[in-house]
Write an enzyme that holds these catalytic residues in place. Structure first.
Site, PDB file in Angstrom:
ATOM      1  N   SER A 265       0.850  -1.196   0.000  1.00 28.15           N
ATOM      2  CA  SER A 265       0.000   0.000   0.000  1.00 28.15           C
ATOM      3  C   SER A 265       0.879   1.237   0.000  1.00 28.15           C
ATOM      4  O   SER A 265       2.081   1.157   0.267  1.00 28.15           O
ATOM      5  CB  SER A 265      -0.895   0.009   1.234  1.00 28.15           C
ATOM      6  OG  SER A 265      -0.131   0.405   2.351  1.00 28.15           O
ATOM      7  N   LYS A 266       0.264   2.372  -0.283  1.00 26.62           N
ATOM      8  CA  LYS A 266       1.087   3.590  -0.335  1.00 26.62           C
ATOM      9  C   LYS A 266       1.689   3.896   1.035  1.00 26.62           C
ATOM     10  O   LYS A 266       2.750   4.478   1.131  1.00 26.62           O
ATOM     11  CB  LYS A 266       0.289   4.764  -0.898  1.00 26.62           C
ATOM     12  CG  LYS A 266      -0.933   5.136  -0.119  1.00 26.62           C
ATOM     13  CD  LYS A 266      -1.619   6.316  -0.771  1.00 26.62           C
ATOM     14  CE  LYS A 266      -2.800   6.746   0.081  1.00 26.62           C
ATOM     15  NZ  LYS A 266      -3.568   7.814  -0.495  1.00 26.62           N
ATOM     16  N   ARG A 267       1.026   3.453   2.079  1.00 23.36           N
ATOM     17  CA  ARG A 267       1.563   3.659   3.441  1.00 23.36           C
ATOM     18  C   ARG A 267       2.868   2.886   3.644  1.00 23.36           C
ATOM     19  O   ARG A 267       3.733   3.308   4.395  1.00 23.36           O
ATOM     20  CB  ARG A 267       0.549   3.226   4.503  1.00 23.36           C
ATOM     21  CG  ARG A 267      -0.728   4.000   4.449  1.00 23.36           C
ATOM     22  CD  ARG A 267      -0.613   5.347   5.205  1.00 23.36           C
ATOM     23  NE  ARG A 267      -1.626   6.255   4.715  1.00 23.36           N
ATOM     24  CZ  ARG A 267      -1.400   7.455   4.199  1.00 23.36           C
ATOM     25  NH1 ARG A 267      -0.178   7.930   4.133  1.00 23.36           N
ATOM     26  NH2 ARG A 267      -2.378   8.205   3.778  1.00 23.36           N
TER      27      ARG A 267
END
Ligand code: GLU
Length: 510
Positions: A265-267
């Site tokens: 994920s972008k996180r």
């Protein structure tokens, strides 16, 4: 292939493009080009509440940067437009209504808060989060549970309503997927998805089927997260356009976190310090910027090469592929089912290989921008290219060119004196003083003549040249790094080299 290959990349403009999204675009592109087909870009913007300003432009720019331009799109035009679903709004309702007439869909009149109440009301131990499906359908306010008159009255009164698909209670839908083979779904487990929303917009499920039909899509390749929706799409094809006209499916494997534990994920990028988006994405609402591969210093050639190998290989162990080589070698059947772990170190390896293999002229302008951003203007292009060629083997990211070669443009003001001091002595100082006066008089100042002068003088003074090269490097670079030292001197030129030696000799107090 019997029908013309036409594939589509169908992103929703809700933010920056994640690695997985670009890979979906790339696999579509490779397949289309391999089969002399068409690659379409369709903007799936039916969910106006998720629309994000700038996201569409970002998608086009990413594909341009990657070199995988669509043949048909809202920007490129084409005979099957419009290519934005919001501009096709009027074409969907008739299909939803056709399904209602055929008994395959129905009107549902619940307001959002009533749906919430429903969830509370029908919750049981074995059905903890009830969905709108055949089990509760007849307890809700819809054209299945209401009489025809009641339904017509509500419609005449313009009561807010949606149209839902009526999922069969007990059927098996089998999907043939180029990567996964046959996948079966039990329809009784799937909810009655909304097809047309209260605002008259279709949902993704209806729009994707109608558009794939009208855009004559032959193959639909998308991320694995869409596999659970596929049976709904198959039924819509069956009811509306005939399953024989349906595109051939392939659901691409997920891209996983480096440890293999779940979807990347972008996180994760923020947390683990690597980019997850193709290019920097600045969220217009939060103002937050998520780093992209482009700005990190990736070459598009390396980026797409790395992406292609996330879930695919040609079976020979070959890893470096140009876009044209990928087109030749690609086949959907060789894409793996299992998720592909993202490995940032490997991504950098691809970039390093591409930096080494490509002529510097191919990326010189991008690197020049990096220098300019750092306050270093480039006037002599030919010299700049020579410098880049000299340091390219040492660079993994394009930004490394600046760190690896800034000393060519700015003389050191500090030196790693500690590396020189222990073995420094008056003889060495004397050597460099003599070297300066010697080179002042030589006419050609190229690496070969510098080296032979240097070594000859060292011999005359009875000092091992190896012992002099480290101080020489520190004088020119400031630290223990860089390409061969005589090459550096050659590129710095006589005046600069002499000045740097003198400056150092003044600074070192022996
Ligand atoms: N709009 C969907 C997405 O954002 C496309 C899924 C598909 O290709 O069918 O990924």
């Amino acid at each position: 292939m019997d029908k013309r290959v036409r594939v589509r990349f169908a992103p929703s403009p809700t933010g920056g493009l994640h690695l997985g999204g670009v890979r979906t675009a790339l696999f579509n592109y490779l397949f289309a080009k391999k089969h002399q087909g068409d690659f379409l870009l369709r903007i799936e913007d039916t969910d106006q509440s998720r629309f994000v300003h700038g996201a569409e432009e970002y998608i086009f720019e990413t594909l341009r940067w990657c070199g995988i331009e669509p043949d048909e799109s809202a920007v490129h035009g084409g005979p099957h437009g419009p290519y934005r679903q919001s501009e096709r709004k009027s074409s969907y309702r008739q299909y939803a209504e056709q399904l209602v007439r055929a008994g395959k869909a129905y009107y549902a009149f619940e307001l959002p808060e009533e749906l919430e109440t429903m969830r509370g009301r029908f919750k049981t131990a074995d059905n903890p989060s009830p969905q709108y499906d055949h089990r509760i359908r007849m307890n809700m306010r819809n054209s299945c549970s209401l009489t025809l008159e009641e339904t017509e009255r509500l419609l005449d009164d313009d009561a807010p309503h949606v149209i839902r698909i009526k999922m069969p209670e007990n059927e098996t839908v089998v999907i043939s997927d180029l990567i996964r083979g046959e996948v079966s779904f039990h329809t009784g487990l799937i909810d009655d998805k909304v097809l047309l929303k209260a605002d008259g917009m279709p949902t993704y499920h209806l729009a994707v089927v109608v558009d794939d039909f009208f855009m004559k899509i032959s193959h639909a390749f998308r991320g694995e997260e869409w596999l659970p929706s596929a049976p709904v799409h198959v039924l819509l094809w069956r009811y509306l356009f005939g399953e024989e006209n349906m595109p051939q499916w392939a659901h691409l494997p997920l891209i996983l976190k480096p440890d293999g534990n779940g979807k990347l994920s972008k996180r994760d990028g923020d947390r683990l310090g690597f980019p997850v988006f193709a290019m920097d994405w600045k969220d217009p609402n939060s103002g937050e910027t998520i780093k992209g591969f482009r700005e990190r210093g990736f070459l598009p050639e390396a980026f797409i090469n790395m992406l292609a190998l996330l879930g695919w290989n040609d079976g020979t162990g070959k890893e470096i592929f140009s876009l044209n080589e990928l087109i030749d070698a690609f086949s959907m059947e060789r894409v793996h089912k299992a998720g592909a772990k993202f490995d940032y170190e490997k991504a950098k390896w691809f970039n390093h290989e591409w930096i080494r293999q490509m002529p510097v002229s191919a990326y010189k302008d991008v690197v020049k921008e990096i220098f300019v951003t750092n306050g270093v203007g480039i006037n002599d292009e030919a010299r700049f290219e020579k410098i880049l060629s000299l340091v390219k083997d040492r660079c993994t990211l394009l930004n490394d060119f600046y760190d690896e070669s800034r000393f060519f443009f700015e003389p050191p003001t500090q030196w790693d004196i500690e590396s020189v001091k222990p073995k420094w002595n008056p003889d060495k100082k004397n050597f460099f003083e003599s070297f300066v006066s010697q080179v002042e008089s030589i006419s050609s100042f190229d690496p070969v003549s510098i080296e032979s002068n240097f070594k000859q003088l060292a011999g005359e003074k009875n000092i091992k040249p190896g012992e002099l090269q480290l101080p020489f490097r520190i004088m020119l670079v400031g630290e223990k790094k860089g390409p061969p030292v005589f090459e550096i001197a050659g590129l710095l030129g006589k005046t600069d080299t002499i000045n740097r030696i003198r400056h150092f000799l003044d600074a070192i107090s022996v």
